[in-house]
Design a protein around this motif. Structure first.
Motif, PDB file in Angstrom:
ATOM      1  N   TRP A 183       0.838  -1.204   0.000  1.00 36.13           N
ATOM      2  CA  TRP A 183       0.000   0.000   0.000  1.00 36.13           C
ATOM      3  C   TRP A 183       0.867   1.245   0.000  1.00 36.13           C
ATOM      4  CZ3 TRP A 183      -0.905   4.374   2.797  1.00 36.13           C
ATOM      5  CH2 TRP A 183      -2.116   5.028   2.575  1.00 36.13           C
ATOM      6  N   LEU A 184       1.899   1.282   0.836  1.00 38.15           N
ATOM      7  CA  LEU A 184       2.798   2.438   0.857  1.00 38.15           C
ATOM      8  C   LEU A 184       3.554   2.563  -0.462  1.00 38.15           C
ATOM      9  CD1 LEU A 184       4.243   2.152   4.483  1.00 38.15           C
ATOM     10  CD2 LEU A 184       2.579   3.827   3.635  1.00 38.15           C
ATOM     11  N   ASP A 185       3.931   1.437  -1.035  1.00 34.91           N
ATOM     12  CA  ASP A 185       4.626   1.454  -2.315  1.00 34.91           C
ATOM     13  C   ASP A 185       3.739   2.062  -3.398  1.00 34.91           C
ATOM     14  OD1 ASP A 185       6.796   0.989  -3.972  1.00 34.91           O
ATOM     15  OD2 ASP A 185       6.089  -1.000  -4.553  1.00 34.91           O
ATOM     16  N   ASP A 186       2.478   1.626  -3.452  1.00 36.47           N
ATOM     17  CA  ASP A 186       1.544   2.184  -4.436  1.00 36.47           C
ATOM     18  C   ASP A 186       1.280   3.661  -4.180  1.00 36.47           C
ATOM     19  OD1 ASP A 186       1.328  -0.211  -5.758  1.00 36.47           O
ATOM     20  OD2 ASP A 186      -0.487  -0.847  -4.697  1.00 36.47           O
ATOM     21  N   CYS A 404      12.374 -12.315  -6.613  1.00 39.52           N
ATOM     22  CA  CYS A 404      11.290 -12.408  -5.630  1.00 39.52           C
ATOM     23  C   CYS A 404      11.742 -11.710  -4.349  1.00 39.52           C
ATOM     24  CB  CYS A 404      10.936 -13.872  -5.349  1.00 39.52           C
ATOM     25  SG  CYS A 404      10.121 -14.707  -6.719  1.00 39.52           S
ATOM     26  N   TYR A 405      11.207 -10.551  -4.125  1.00 43.04           N
ATOM     27  CA  TYR A 405      11.555  -9.783  -2.938  1.00 43.04           C
ATOM     28  C   TYR A 405      10.928 -10.419  -1.697  1.00 43.04           C
ATOM     29  CZ  TYR A 405      13.214  -6.094  -6.055  1.00 43.04           C
ATOM     30  OH  TYR A 405      13.903  -5.382  -7.011  1.00 43.04           O
ATOM     31  N   PRO A 406      11.337  -9.986  -0.498  1.00 42.55           N
ATOM     32  CA  PRO A 406      10.732 -10.533   0.722  1.00 42.55           C
ATOM     33  C   PRO A 406       9.211 -10.405   0.703  1.00 42.55           C
ATOM     34  CG  PRO A 406      12.655  -9.229   1.274  1.00 42.55           C
ATOM     35  CD  PRO A 406      12.436  -9.050  -0.195  1.00 42.55           C
ATOM     36  N   ALA A 407       8.525 -11.405   1.238  1.00 41.31           N
ATOM     37  CA  ALA A 407       7.060 -11.468   1.311  1.00 41.31           C
ATOM     38  C   ALA A 407       6.417 -11.686  -0.047  1.00 41.31           C
ATOM     39  CB  ALA A 407       6.478 -10.212   1.964  1.00 41.31           C
ATOM     40  N   CYS A 408       7.188 -12.125  -1.043  1.00 34.47           N
ATOM     41  CA  CYS A 408       6.604 -12.470  -2.340  1.00 34.47           C
ATOM     42  C   CYS A 408       5.804 -13.759  -2.197  1.00 34.47           C
ATOM     43  CB  CYS A 408       7.697 -12.644  -3.384  1.00 34.47           C
ATOM     44  SG  CYS A 408       7.086 -13.064  -5.038  1.00 34.47           S
ATOM     45  N   GLN A 417       4.037  -9.288  -5.296  1.00 35.39           N
ATOM     46  CA  GLN A 417       5.142  -8.683  -4.564  1.00 35.39           C
ATOM     47  C   GLN A 417       4.578  -7.778  -3.471  1.00 35.39           C
ATOM     48  OE1 GLN A 417       8.265  -9.464  -5.099  1.00 35.39           O
ATOM     49  NE2 GLN A 417       8.730  -9.687  -7.276  1.00 35.39           N
ATOM     50  N   LEU A 418       4.674  -8.191  -2.233  1.00 37.46           N
ATOM     51  CA  LEU A 418       4.201  -7.372  -1.121  1.00 37.46           C
ATOM     52  C   LEU A 418       5.262  -6.411  -0.612  1.00 37.46           C
ATOM     53  CD1 LEU A 418       2.194 -10.049   0.929  1.00 37.46           C
ATOM     54  CD2 LEU A 418       1.417  -8.545  -0.917  1.00 37.46           C
ATOM     55  N   PHE A 419       6.495  -6.629  -0.995  1.00 36.58           N
ATOM     56  CA  PHE A 419       7.578  -5.720  -0.636  1.00 36.58           C
ATOM     57  C   PHE A 419       7.471  -4.460  -1.496  1.00 36.58           C
ATOM     58  CE2 PHE A 419      11.972  -4.203  -1.165  1.00 36.58           C
ATOM     59  CZ  PHE A 419      12.346  -4.080   0.161  1.00 36.58           C
ATOM     60  N   PRO A 420       7.758  -3.262  -0.950  1.00 33.27           N
ATOM     61  CA  PRO A 420       7.676  -2.018  -1.751  1.00 33.27           C
ATOM     62  C   PRO A 420       8.807  -1.926  -2.768  1.00 33.27           C
ATOM     63  CG  PRO A 420       8.487  -1.539   0.463  1.00 33.27           C
ATOM     64  CD  PRO A 420       8.064  -2.984   0.474  1.00 33.27           C
ATOM     65  N   PHE A 421       8.754  -2.783  -3.776  1.00 39.82           N
ATOM     66  CA  PHE A 421       9.872  -2.899  -4.712  1.00 39.82           C
ATOM     67  C   PHE A 421       9.965  -1.711  -5.653  1.00 39.82           C
ATOM     68  CE2 PHE A 421       6.329  -4.605  -7.033  1.00 39.82           C
ATOM     69  CZ  PHE A 421       6.575  -4.283  -8.357  1.00 39.82           C
ATOM     70  N   LYS A 422       8.841  -1.064  -5.961  1.00 39.77           N
ATOM     71  CA  LYS A 422       8.899   0.087  -6.876  1.00 39.77           C
ATOM     72  C   LYS A 422       9.672   1.238  -6.245  1.00 39.77           C
ATOM     73  CE  LYS A 422       4.371   0.071  -7.544  1.00 39.77           C
ATOM     74  NZ  LYS A 422       3.872  -1.279  -7.267  1.00 39.77           N
ATOM     75  N   THR A 423       9.343   1.564  -5.009  1.00 39.25           N
ATOM     76  CA  THR A 423      10.065   2.631  -4.319  1.00 39.25           C
ATOM     77  C   THR A 423      11.511   2.221  -4.047  1.00 39.25           C
ATOM     78  OG1 THR A 423       7.988   3.318  -3.278  1.00 39.25           O
ATOM     79  CG2 THR A 423      10.033   4.127  -2.294  1.00 39.25           C
TER      80      THR A 423
END
Length: 487
Positions: A183-186, A404-408, A417-423
């Protein structure tokens, strides 16, 4: 008013309504995004751009990193504007298909031809006037249809369904702890990734003064927040409706995978026929206005930053104008073709935003606030951002992740991907630009690498000037600046 119109495209309403219908208000980010985009643009970017008389969003990038690197950085915003145009056309086609029972293909073709024609003839003036029409029509139509939808016999009280399950889950949701990172990433992606768009800055850069640009930006941010209210209400009505009591029948739009068409479905099945027709006219006007803004921004960047500065540096104004008109035809045709294959308005919207967020936003921040960065850092940052973003996968395009980031997690055959990978990608890109720029300047200035290897000519520009100024300050002699050549 005109700037507010610019930041309120048709897919803002259709997408906001569908997202509220599917994802619940607690996870819908569009209202916060629109307010924060304009406020942050004013606070961090507007003054520096407006005071230097830039024409497009690409000007500071080419000024800092050179024309060749600027042409590479032109790709993300170009794709973004074309995807945005395609999303708008797909939105209009879906609306006409639902309300008028006509083919979406025909609606897309007619709309694209109309937008291209009057944008070719009117340019920025056509964008300005149609924006005013857009705001008036969409405001009236959305607020007029809400009372009819609320009192429809098939609709439950939205006050009750806000916290109780009726035909779907309550439309006021909450953020689960495991989804907080995404959510924070989005949120950051929607807010920050929407800043470096030419459609916004082609307006603020054409205002009479920086003060006027700041004022209309603040007002447009507030106006966008207020205009999201009817979108939330219509999404809540759709969530609270027993569709079996309407001629639409069961299964519901959510179960049929038609959530992206909630706005036209509410207009057709929950409102009288004359309200539906009026709403269609408003959506069509909004689509035309938003589409011409995207088309004009893409063609102006190509003509000013690519054709004039790279392809033909001695081009006349007439030649540049014809280059802009030709690119309008090409980009418009390409966007119309993409609209035929769009299954969701938000797929194209999010994809274009991610490209700009991951690749362009860090570059723009460095160009405006870190003048010591150079072409080597820009190229390295672009490569790092592009590779990391592609390797993270894209569920909307059925691209599995390599990283695959953490929590993938894997659910229903799709990786999430639940990790904020975009940010995370943006931060790595930003750090790469700064680190590589500093390292390259250090190696060439201290002659650790031969100057003849400096293919980007960073030692002939700002870096050389700084070193000479520091040397002369110690020796007490004046400095004659060297002319920068980064082409």
């Amino acid at each position: 008013m005109r700037l507010q119109c610019l930041t309120l495209p048709t897919d803002f309403f259709t997408g906001s309504i569908s997202k509220n219908f599917v994802s619940q208000l607690g996870r819908s980010l569009e209202m916060e995004r629109r307010l924060h985009v304009d406020v942050l643009s004013v606070m961090f970017l507007l003054q520096s751009r407006r005071s230097k008389n830039y024409v497009t969003v690409m000007d500071p990038l080419q000024e800092t990193f050179g024309n060749v690197m600027g042409s590479l950085l032109f790709i993300p915003p170009l794709l973004g504007e074309v995807f945005w145009f395609a999303a708008i056309l797909a939105s209009l086609g879906a609306t006409m298909r639902v309300i008028l029972d006509i083919g979406g293909t025909l609606a897309i073709i007619i709309s694209a031809c109309t937008v291209i024609l009057y944008t070719l003839l009117g340019g920025l003036y056509s964008v300005a006037y149609t924006d005013i029409i857009q705001l008036v029509f969409i405001t009236l139509s959305l607020w007029v249809c809400i009372p009819f939808a609320l009192v429809n016999s098939a609709t439950e009280s939205i006050y009750y369904t806000a916290t109780h399950r009726s035909y779907q889950d309550p439309w006021i949701g909450k953020i689960e702890n495991q989804y907080l990172g995404r959510w924070l990433d989005d949120f950051f992606y929607l807010v920050l990734g929407s800043i470096p768009w030419q459609t916004y800055f082609q307006r603020v850069l054409s205002t009479a003064s920086p003060g006027q640009a700041r004022l209309i930006s603040y007002l447009s941010g507030l106006g966008c927040f207020l205009m999201a209210i009817p979108s939330v209400l219509i999404g809540a009505v759709a969530t609270s409706t027993d569709w079996n009591q309407t001629s639409y029948g069961l299964p519901s739009p959510f179960e049929r995978g038609e959530s992206a068409m909630i706005l036209p479905l509410v207009l057709r099945y929950l409102c009288p026929a004359y309200i539906s027709i009026a709403g269609l006219g408003a959506i069509a006007a909004a689509a035309m206005s938003s589409a011409d803004s995207a088309l004009l921004s893409a063609s102006s960047m190509f003509a000013h930053n690519i054709y004039r500065k790279i392809l033909r540096k001695k081009a006349t104004e007439t030649e540049v104008l014809w280059a802009m008109r030709t690119s309008m035809l090409v980009f418009g045709a390409g966007a119309a073709g993409l609209a035929f294959y769009s299954s969701s308005v938000y797929d194209l919207w999010f994809l274009s935003g991610e490209l700009v967020y991951a690749l362009l936003f860090p570059q723009l921040c460095c160009a405006l606030f870190a003048p010591s960065t150079n072409t080597y850092g820009s190229a390295a940052g672009f490569l790092v951002g592009l590779v990391l973003r592609l390797l993270a996968g894209e569920p909307a395009l059925s691209i599995p992740p390599i990283i695959c980031y953490p929590a993938c997690s894997l659910g229903n055959g799709t990786y999430s991907q639940l990790f904020p990978f975009k940010t995370f990608t943006v931060l790595l890109t930003l750090g790469t630009i700064i680190a590589v720029s500093y390292l390259a300047a250090l190696l060439f200035q201290r002659n650790l690498l031969p100057r003849k290897w400096d293919v980007c000519n960073i030692t002939r520009g700002t870096s050389t000037l700084i070193s000479l100024q520091q040397m002369d300050k110690q020796m007490g002699s004046p400095t004659v600046p060297l002319e920068e050549n980064r082409d």
